[in-house]
Design an enzyme around this catalytic site. Structure first.
Site, PDB file in Angstrom:
ATOM      1  N   CYS A 197      -2.030  -0.798   7.620  1.00 34.18           N
ATOM      2  CA  CYS A 197      -1.280   0.439   7.376  1.00 34.18           C
ATOM      3  C   CYS A 197      -1.451   1.421   8.528  1.00 34.18           C
ATOM      4  O   CYS A 197      -0.507   2.104   8.918  1.00 34.18           O
ATOM      5  CB  CYS A 197      -1.699   1.074   6.049  1.00 34.18           C
ATOM      6  SG  CYS A 197      -1.095   0.164   4.616  1.00 34.18           S
ATOM      7  N   CYS A 224      -6.026   1.193   5.543  1.00 32.38           N
ATOM      8  CA  CYS A 224      -6.499  -0.103   6.025  1.00 32.38           C
ATOM      9  C   CYS A 224      -5.964  -0.283   7.443  1.00 32.38           C
ATOM     10  O   CYS A 224      -5.115   0.491   7.920  1.00 32.38           O
ATOM     11  CB  CYS A 224      -6.022  -1.224   5.094  1.00 32.38           C
ATOM     12  SG  CYS A 224      -4.251  -1.604   5.211  1.00 32.38           S
ATOM     13  N   HIS A 265       0.821  -1.209   0.000  1.00 34.19           N
ATOM     14  CA  HIS A 265       0.000   0.000   0.000  1.00 34.19           C
ATOM     15  C   HIS A 265       0.858   1.264   0.000  1.00 34.19           C
ATOM     16  O   HIS A 265       2.028   1.247   0.399  1.00 34.19           O
ATOM     17  CB  HIS A 265      -0.942  -0.004   1.199  1.00 34.19           C
ATOM     18  CG  HIS A 265      -2.005  -1.045   1.098  1.00 34.19           C
ATOM     19  ND1 HIS A 265      -2.974  -1.208   2.049  1.00 34.19           N
ATOM     20  CD2 HIS A 265      -2.268  -1.978   0.137  1.00 34.19           C
ATOM     21  CE1 HIS A 265      -3.783  -2.185   1.701  1.00 34.19           C
ATOM     22  NE2 HIS A 265      -3.369  -2.681   0.536  1.00 34.19           N
ATOM     23  N   GLU A 276       0.869   3.930   1.859  1.00 37.48           N
ATOM     24  CA  GLU A 276       1.390   4.350   3.152  1.00 37.48           C
ATOM     25  C   GLU A 276       2.615   3.535   3.532  1.00 37.48           C
ATOM     26  O   GLU A 276       3.625   4.071   4.010  1.00 37.48           O
ATOM     27  CB  GLU A 276       0.343   4.189   4.257  1.00 37.48           C
ATOM     28  CG  GLU A 276      -0.985   4.803   3.958  1.00 37.48           C
ATOM     29  CD  GLU A 276      -1.965   3.830   3.301  1.00 37.48           C
ATOM     30  OE1 GLU A 276      -1.674   3.312   2.198  1.00 37.48           O
ATOM     31  OE2 GLU A 276      -3.034   3.598   3.881  1.00 37.48           O
TER      32      GLU A 276
END
Length: 139
Positions: free
Chosen positions: A101, A98, A70, A72
């Site tokens: 993260c 999410c 992801h 992040e």
């Protein structure tokens, strides 16, 4: 022309970073900032050296593509790779994080999370409140 606020400025940059995403299921960008200075950026994409989802297809589990890292996470990893301290920083993300993260950002010392669209994960709100991490929805 109206001058952009700092929040608009950094979110606009996150949106531009998202254009580099290689998973065509969702384009997400992240920008880590401290004292109005960009420390790191990241977008969702495959593991370095692996084929990209938009070329090779997705690896799906529970309706999520697990081939990608992801945005992040990639921003945090990019900072670590370059020896950049992100403790007490803020992050601008085009979509809310999410759960995985969110936990990573909190443990990395990020104190404020700005996000664009809300994406799935409700429990981040209660947990952020308990931990004193500020979540800001920039619409």
């Amino acid at each position: 022309m109206v001058r952009a606020s700092w929040e608009e400025y950094f979110m606009n940059i996150a949106k531009q970073v998202a254009t580099r995403s290689t998973c065509d299921r969702k384009y997400v960008g992240a920008v880590i900032v401290r004292d109005k200075t960009i420390l790191s950026t990241g977008y969702n994409g495959s593991i370095r050296g692996m084929p990209h989802c938009d070329e090779a297809g997705h690896i799906m589990e529970n309706d999520h593509c697990v081939a990608t890292i992801h945005a992040e996470g990639n921003a945090i990893l990019q900072a670590a790779k370059n020896g950049i301290r992100i403790e007490d920083a803020e992050i601008y993300i085009t979509a809310s994080p999410c759960w995985q993260c969110f936990k990573m950002m909190v443990n990395a010392g990020i104190k404020k999370i700005y996000f664009g669209e809300f994406y799935r994960e409700e429990r981040i709100f209660e947990t952020a409140k308990k931990l004193g991490v500020e979540l800001v929805h920039l619409k």
